[in-house]
Design a protein around this motif. Structure first.
Motif, PDB file in Angstrom:
ATOM      1  N   SER A  16     -13.710  14.152   5.586  1.00  0.00           N
ATOM      2  CA  SER A  16     -13.238  13.587   6.866  1.00  0.00           C
ATOM      3  C   SER A  16     -11.762  13.852   7.131  1.00  0.00           C
ATOM      4  O   SER A  16     -11.152  13.170   7.947  1.00  0.00           O
ATOM      5  N   SER A  17     -11.193  14.871   6.487  1.00  0.00           N
ATOM      6  CA  SER A  17      -9.794  15.191   6.782  1.00  0.00           C
ATOM      7  C   SER A  17      -9.659  16.006   8.063  1.00  0.00           C
ATOM      8  O   SER A  17      -8.556  16.186   8.571  1.00  0.00           O
ATOM      9  N   GLN A  18     -10.769  16.489   8.600  1.00  0.00           N
ATOM     10  CA  GLN A  18     -10.726  17.306   9.828  1.00  0.00           C
ATOM     11  C   GLN A  18     -12.129  17.341  10.444  1.00  0.00           C
ATOM     12  O   GLN A  18     -13.083  16.797   9.890  1.00  0.00           O
ATOM     13  N   GLY A  19     -12.219  18.019  11.585  1.00  0.00           N
ATOM     14  CA  GLY A  19     -13.515  18.357  12.176  1.00  0.00           C
ATOM     15  C   GLY A  19     -14.411  17.163  12.478  1.00  0.00           C
ATOM     16  O   GLY A  19     -13.960  16.106  12.939  1.00  0.00           O
ATOM     17  N   ILE A  20     -15.697  17.357  12.213  1.00  0.00           N
ATOM     18  CA  ILE A  20     -16.700  16.345  12.549  1.00  0.00           C
ATOM     19  C   ILE A  20     -16.486  15.069  11.730  1.00  0.00           C
ATOM     20  O   ILE A  20     -16.583  13.958  12.254  1.00  0.00           O
ATOM     21  N   GLY A  21     -16.172  15.221  10.436  1.00  0.00           N
ATOM     22  CA  GLY A  21     -15.963  14.036   9.586  1.00  0.00           C
ATOM     23  C   GLY A  21     -14.829  13.173  10.106  1.00  0.00           C
ATOM     24  O   GLY A  21     -14.931  11.935  10.132  1.00  0.00           O
ATOM     25  N   ASN A  87     -22.479  11.076   4.671  1.00  0.00           N
ATOM     26  CA  ASN A  87     -22.421  12.309   3.883  1.00  0.00           C
ATOM     27  C   ASN A  87     -22.214  13.464   4.847  1.00  0.00           C
ATOM     28  O   ASN A  87     -23.172  13.966   5.454  1.00  0.00           O
ATOM     29  N   ASN A  88     -20.956  13.878   4.985  1.00  0.00           N
ATOM     30  CA  ASN A  88     -20.616  14.877   5.998  1.00  0.00           C
ATOM     31  C   ASN A  88     -20.072  16.177   5.406  1.00  0.00           C
ATOM     32  O   ASN A  88     -20.237  17.231   6.017  1.00  0.00           O
ATOM     33  N   ALA A  89     -19.426  16.119   4.235  1.00  0.00           N
ATOM     34  CA  ALA A  89     -18.775  17.326   3.692  1.00  0.00           C
ATOM     35  C   ALA A  89     -19.785  18.475   3.642  1.00  0.00           C
ATOM     36  O   ALA A  89     -20.919  18.290   3.201  1.00  0.00           O
ATOM     37  N   PRO A 152     -29.196  30.653   3.638  1.00  0.00           N
ATOM     38  CA  PRO A 152     -28.915  29.619   2.634  1.00  0.00           C
ATOM     39  C   PRO A 152     -28.427  28.309   3.277  1.00  0.00           C
ATOM     40  O   PRO A 152     -28.809  27.215   2.849  1.00  0.00           O
ATOM     41  N   TYR A 153     -27.594  28.412   4.301  1.00  0.00           N
ATOM     42  CA  TYR A 153     -27.124  27.210   5.004  1.00  0.00           C
ATOM     43  C   TYR A 153     -28.316  26.465   5.606  1.00  0.00           C
ATOM     44  O   TYR A 153     -28.431  25.242   5.467  1.00  0.00           O
ATOM     45  N   ALA A 154     -29.211  27.203   6.277  1.00  0.00           N
ATOM     46  CA  ALA A 154     -30.392  26.559   6.877  1.00  0.00           C
ATOM     47  C   ALA A 154     -31.255  25.914   5.801  1.00  0.00           C
ATOM     48  O   ALA A 154     -31.771  24.795   5.988  1.00  0.00           O
ATOM     49  N   TYR A 185     -23.917  22.940  18.157  1.00  0.00           N
ATOM     50  CA  TYR A 185     -22.711  23.738  17.897  1.00  0.00           C
ATOM     51  C   TYR A 185     -21.476  23.033  18.443  1.00  0.00           C
ATOM     52  O   TYR A 185     -21.375  22.781  19.647  1.00  0.00           O
ATOM     53  N   PHE A 186     -20.553  22.700  17.529  1.00  0.00           N
ATOM     54  CA  PHE A 186     -19.314  22.005  17.863  1.00  0.00           C
ATOM     55  C   PHE A 186     -18.145  22.863  17.384  1.00  0.00           C
ATOM     56  O   PHE A 186     -18.213  23.474  16.315  1.00  0.00           O
ATOM     57  N   GLU A 187     -17.081  22.849  18.159  1.00  0.00           N
ATOM     58  CA  GLU A 187     -15.924  23.660  17.803  1.00  0.00           C
ATOM     59  C   GLU A 187     -15.115  22.973  16.703  1.00  0.00           C
ATOM     60  O   GLU A 187     -14.492  21.934  16.925  1.00  0.00           O
ATOM     61  N   THR A 188     -15.150  23.542  15.485  1.00  0.00           N
ATOM     62  CA  THR A 188     -14.344  23.050  14.359  1.00  0.00           C
ATOM     63  C   THR A 188     -13.921  24.270  13.547  1.00  0.00           C
ATOM     64  O   THR A 188     -14.290  25.402  13.870  1.00  0.00           O
ATOM     65  N   GLU A 189     -13.200  24.032  12.442  1.00  0.00           N
ATOM     66  CA  GLU A 189     -12.819  25.170  11.585  1.00  0.00           C
ATOM     67  C   GLU A 189     -14.039  25.887  11.035  1.00  0.00           C
ATOM     68  O   GLU A 189     -14.032  27.096  10.826  1.00  0.00           O
TER      69      GLU A 189
END
Ligand code: NAP
Length: 249
Positions: A16-21, A87-89, A152-154, A185-189
């Motif tokens: 949660s230091s950035q992005g969605i978290g 659980n977001n990481a 692999p991500y999927a 789809y969300f704009e993050t790093e």
């Protein structure tokens, strides 16, 4: 609005230091929860914490690597009572499957899947003892849909969806609610390479009924709902916040 009030609750949000978290931490903090921010980089965590403290929220930080079982157990033991876990990481690694390196496969599975088991197990033990708790696992539209170069991500996100249902199966009887959020789809790093690719953006906006990328603050409503008393009989569900993407071909 008392149904959605999180006052007096304490929430750990991994990654949660950035992005969605970070957006989810801000959402839960805004609804009254005290939030614990997590990531590996203590400097990034401190910067994120001061932003939320500046908005009047109660914030702690806990720097640990969610892929390290012993580190997770020690960190969670030191955190005391947690009412909410997100659980977001997660990470993304792209390559054609025939060339996908074995080491990268394991890095991705450790981060996106193993960590969900590690952190949830450590936190759920306390929740089970107190007979109350909310766990939210961050899935993806890739929990349902494949795409070239990210098999692999999927696979990892499909597994997180099923782990969410399994946690519900084991822990609902102890008073826990375990659900997932599947962002589109969300704009993050994590998606920076896609955002920078006009052809992808053009394809995505045509493919998504809403016709645009998501904004991270648009995940707040689902998170507050699943963290609050408003969802006390909602269990084992995945809410897709995706502008309609998973509903159409
Ligand atoms: P992001 O901007 O890259 O942020 C990832 C966060 O996770 C960072 O705070 C990072 O901090 C932390 N992290 C990474 N590995 C970690 C580890 N081993 N231990 C502890 N923390 C770790 O990613 P995002 O776009 O916000 O994505 C967050 C989640 O949403 C992921 O699970 C992702 O799969 C999912 N998701 C994203 C999208 C999207 O469009 N962005 C769509 C669907 C699903 P450190 O590097 O300092 O550790």
């Amino acid at each position: 609005m008392t149904l959605f009030d999180l006052s007096g609750r304490r929430a750990l949000i991994t990654g949660s230091s950035q992005g969605i978290g970070f957006a989810l931490a801000r959402a839960l903090g805004g609804a009254g929860a005290a939030v614990v921010l997590n990531g590996r980089d203590a400097g990034k965590l401190d910067a994120a914490a001061s932003i939320l403290r500046g908005e009047g929220m109660t914030v702690e930080t806990a720097a640990f690597d969610v892929t390290d079982y012993a580190a997770v157990a020690a960190a969670v033991a030191g955190l005391g009572t947690l009412d909410i876990l997100v659980n977001n990481a997660g990470i993304q690694r792209r390559a054609p499957l025939e060339d996908f390196p074995e080491a990268t496969w394991h890095e991705l599975m450790r981060t996106n899947l193993d960590s969900v088991f590690y952190v949830a197990q450590a936190v759920a033990r306390g929740m089970i003892a107190r007979k109350r708790g909310k766990i939210i696992n961050i899935c993806s539209v890739q929990s349902e849909l494949g795409r070239p170069s990210i098999a692999p991500y999927a696979a990892s996100k499909g597994a997180v969806k099923m782990l969410t249902k399994g946690m519900c199966a084991d822990w609902a009887k102890h008073g826990l609610q375990v659900n997932g959020i599947g962002p589109g789809y969300f704009e993050t790093e994590l998606t920076a390479a896609l955002v920078a690719d006009p052809a992808f953006s053009d394809w995505l906006c045509k493919r998504t009924p809403a016709g645009r990328w998501g904004r991270v603050e648009e995940l707040a409503g689902a998170a507050i709902f699943l963290a609050s008393g408003a969802s006390d009989f909602v269990n084992g569900q995945i809410i897709y916040v995706d502008g309609g993407l998973t509903s159409v071909v």
